[in-house]
Design a protein around this motif. Sequence first.
Motif, PDB file in Angstrom:
ATOM      1  N   GLU A 140       0.820  -1.213   0.000  1.00  0.00           N
ATOM      2  CA  GLU A 140       0.000   0.000   0.000  1.00  0.00           C
ATOM      3  C   GLU A 140       0.855   1.266   0.000  1.00  0.00           C
ATOM      4  O   GLU A 140       0.439   2.299  -0.516  1.00  0.00           O
ATOM      5  CB  GLU A 140      -0.920   0.008   1.222  1.00  0.00           C
ATOM      6  N   ARG A 141       2.060   1.184   0.557  1.00  0.00           N
ATOM      7  CA  ARG A 141       2.952   2.349   0.644  1.00  0.00           C
ATOM      8  C   ARG A 141       4.067   2.314  -0.391  1.00  0.00           C
ATOM      9  O   ARG A 141       4.962   3.143  -0.361  1.00  0.00           O
ATOM     10  CB  ARG A 141       3.533   2.432   2.062  1.00  0.00           C
ATOM     11  N   ASN A 142       3.984   1.343  -1.291  1.00  0.00           N
ATOM     12  CA  ASN A 142       4.978   1.203  -2.367  1.00  0.00           C
ATOM     13  C   ASN A 142       6.399   1.093  -1.822  1.00  0.00           C
ATOM     14  O   ASN A 142       7.340   1.661  -2.371  1.00  0.00           O
ATOM     15  CB  ASN A 142       4.876   2.372  -3.358  1.00  0.00           C
ATOM     16  N   ILE A 143       6.548   0.376  -0.717  1.00  0.00           N
ATOM     17  CA  ILE A 143       7.865   0.123  -0.123  1.00  0.00           C
ATOM     18  C   ILE A 143       8.340  -1.235  -0.630  1.00  0.00           C
ATOM     19  O   ILE A 143       7.666  -2.244  -0.424  1.00  0.00           O
ATOM     20  CB  ILE A 143       7.790   0.129   1.413  1.00  0.00           C
ATOM     21  N   PRO A 144       9.494  -1.289  -1.285  1.00  0.00           N
ATOM     22  CA  PRO A 144       9.984  -2.584  -1.805  1.00  0.00           C
ATOM     23  C   PRO A 144      10.243  -3.568  -0.671  1.00  0.00           C
ATOM     24  O   PRO A 144      10.670  -3.185   0.422  1.00  0.00           O
ATOM     25  CB  PRO A 144      11.293  -2.211  -2.507  1.00  0.00           C
ATOM     26  N   PHE A 145      10.013  -4.844  -0.955  1.00  0.00           N
ATOM     27  CA  PHE A 145      10.266  -5.865   0.065  1.00  0.00           C
ATOM     28  C   PHE A 145      10.636  -7.178  -0.597  1.00  0.00           C
ATOM     29  O   PHE A 145      10.350  -7.417  -1.776  1.00  0.00           O
ATOM     30  CB  PHE A 145       9.048  -6.043   0.990  1.00  0.00           C
ATOM     31  N   VAL A 146      11.307  -8.016   0.170  1.00  0.00           N
ATOM     32  CA  VAL A 146      11.551  -9.406  -0.214  1.00  0.00           C
ATOM     33  C   VAL A 146      10.944 -10.279   0.874  1.00  0.00           C
ATOM     34  O   VAL A 146      10.746  -9.832   2.012  1.00  0.00           O
ATOM     35  CB  VAL A 146      13.062  -9.715  -0.381  1.00  0.00           C
ATOM     36  N   VAL A 147      10.669 -11.522   0.538  1.00  0.00           N
ATOM     37  CA  VAL A 147      10.117 -12.461   1.509  1.00  0.00           C
ATOM     38  C   VAL A 147      11.162 -13.531   1.801  1.00  0.00           C
ATOM     39  O   VAL A 147      11.716 -14.135   0.879  1.00  0.00           O
ATOM     40  CB  VAL A 147       8.822 -13.112   0.988  1.00  0.00           C
ATOM     41  N   GLY A 148      11.441 -13.725   3.084  1.00  0.00           N
ATOM     42  CA  GLY A 148      12.341 -14.780   3.512  1.00  0.00           C
ATOM     43  C   GLY A 148      11.554 -15.880   4.197  1.00  0.00           C
ATOM     44  O   GLY A 148      10.902 -15.638   5.226  1.00  0.00           O
ATOM     45  N   VAL A 149      11.559 -17.072   3.625  1.00  0.00           N
ATOM     46  CA  VAL A 149      10.835 -18.207   4.204  1.00  0.00           C
ATOM     47  C   VAL A 149      11.742 -18.849   5.239  1.00  0.00           C
ATOM     48  O   VAL A 149      12.689 -19.555   4.901  1.00  0.00           O
ATOM     49  CB  VAL A 149      10.429 -19.219   3.118  1.00  0.00           C
ATOM     50  N   ASN A 150      11.467 -18.568   6.507  1.00  0.00           N
ATOM     51  CA  ASN A 150      12.344 -19.003   7.596  1.00  0.00           C
ATOM     52  C   ASN A 150      12.231 -20.509   7.822  1.00  0.00           C
ATOM     53  O   ASN A 150      11.135 -21.068   7.820  1.00  0.00           O
ATOM     54  CB  ASN A 150      11.989 -18.243   8.883  1.00  0.00           C
ATOM     55  N   SER A 151      13.378 -21.139   8.005  1.00  0.00           N
ATOM     56  CA  SER A 151      13.416 -22.586   8.225  1.00  0.00           C
ATOM     57  C   SER A 151      13.312 -22.888   9.717  1.00  0.00           C
ATOM     58  O   SER A 151      14.134 -22.414  10.499  1.00  0.00           O
ATOM     59  CB  SER A 151      14.730 -23.162   7.682  1.00  0.00           C
ATOM     60  N   PHE A 152      12.307 -23.628  10.104  1.00  0.00           N
ATOM     61  CA  PHE A 152      12.151 -24.060  11.480  1.00  0.00           C
ATOM     62  C   PHE A 152      12.358 -25.566  11.544  1.00  0.00           C
ATOM     63  O   PHE A 152      11.900 -26.302  10.668  1.00  0.00           O
ATOM     64  CB  PHE A 152      10.763 -23.700  12.020  1.00  0.00           C
ATOM     65  N   ASP A 153      13.048 -26.021  12.568  1.00  0.00           N
ATOM     66  CA  ASP A 153      13.321 -27.446  12.713  1.00  0.00           C
ATOM     67  C   ASP A 153      12.019 -28.241  12.816  1.00  0.00           C
ATOM     68  O   ASP A 153      11.099 -27.855  13.552  1.00  0.00           O
ATOM     69  CB  ASP A 153      14.181 -27.699  13.956  1.00  0.00           C
ATOM     70  N   GLY A 154      11.947 -29.346  12.079  1.00  0.00           N
ATOM     71  CA  GLY A 154      10.799 -30.227  12.172  1.00  0.00           C
ATOM     72  C   GLY A 154       9.555 -29.758  11.462  1.00  0.00           C
ATOM     73  O   GLY A 154       8.480 -30.340  11.631  1.00  0.00           O
ATOM     74  N   VAL A 155       9.671 -28.694  10.657  1.00  0.00           N
ATOM     75  CA  VAL A 155       8.508 -28.156   9.943  1.00  0.00           C
ATOM     76  C   VAL A 155       8.586 -28.569   8.475  1.00  0.00           C
ATOM     77  O   VAL A 155       9.649 -28.449   7.860  1.00  0.00           O
ATOM     78  CB  VAL A 155       8.471 -26.615  10.057  1.00  0.00           C
ATOM     79  N   PRO A 156       7.500 -29.062   7.901  1.00  0.00           N
ATOM     80  CA  PRO A 156       7.524 -29.435   6.484  1.00  0.00           C
ATOM     81  C   PRO A 156       7.938 -28.248   5.613  1.00  0.00           C
ATOM     82  O   PRO A 156       7.544 -27.103   5.877  1.00  0.00           O
ATOM     83  CB  PRO A 156       6.071 -29.848   6.188  1.00  0.00           C
ATOM     84  N   ARG A 157       8.756 -28.533   4.608  1.00  0.00           N
ATOM     85  CA  ARG A 157       9.236 -27.481   3.713  1.00  0.00           C
ATOM     86  C   ARG A 157       8.359 -27.407   2.478  1.00  0.00           C
ATOM     87  O   ARG A 157       7.968 -28.430   1.931  1.00  0.00           O
ATOM     88  CB  ARG A 157      10.684 -27.739   3.325  1.00  0.00           C
ATOM     89  N   PHE A 158       8.075 -26.190   2.068  1.00  0.00           N
ATOM     90  CA  PHE A 158       7.318 -25.956   0.848  1.00  0.00           C
ATOM     91  C   PHE A 158       8.214 -25.209  -0.130  1.00  0.00           C
ATOM     92  O   PHE A 158       9.040 -24.395   0.271  1.00  0.00           O
ATOM     93  CB  PHE A 158       6.054 -25.141   1.145  1.00  0.00           C
ATOM     94  N   GLY A 159       8.034 -25.472  -1.402  1.00  0.00           N
ATOM     95  CA  GLY A 159       8.836 -24.797  -2.410  1.00  0.00           C
ATOM     96  C   GLY A 159       8.558 -23.309  -2.455  1.00  0.00           C
ATOM     97  O   GLY A 159       7.479 -22.847  -2.058  1.00  0.00           O
TER      98      GLY A 159
END
Length: 200
Positions: free
Chosen positions: A132-151
Amino acid sequence: MNALDPADGAGVRRLPVALKILIAGGFGVGKTTLVGAVSEIRPLHTEEVLTSLGAGTDDLTGVEAKTTTTVAMDFGRITINEQLQIYLFGTPGQARFWFLWDELAYGALGAVVLADTRRLADCFPSIDYFEERNIPFVVGVNSFDGVPRFGVAAVREALDLGPEVPVLRCDARDRQSGRDLLVALVEHVAQRRGELVSVT
């Protein structure tokens, strides 16, 4: 770049460029951990112990072991190279502290939005805020132990992100992984502006 840049003709020492970056995301996603992992100075944390008073407000589903929460911000600093220093501001993740976001976002170059695949919907307030504020961003998919990974593609689709938004896997505990996120953000901002930048 040398400490004395001959290009200025007068031997004047150039100060590094300082950039402000936000670390955002839902409650318990790893924002404080990321700031602490990458900061070259002792980070400032404003964490308080979770109490029974917040039981009706704080949703601990998926993060039941969490015992503290950020109530204002986290702050750290990292030097990328001789030309570039980054000041990190971790935002509070709970809705009751969102009134602080406008102050924290003032003057920010961009943001890293951390995602936890167990609670992916918690990303939407951060993503909406920056879009909404036109602020650039990236998304970091944090890895947690024992959590299923998604692509990455699956996460991008679930978050309804366009192809221009970088989505990366990360480990908020790992300094190099956190640094890679910051570099990706700076390069993303430069690309949006049509600039050339070297952050290696």
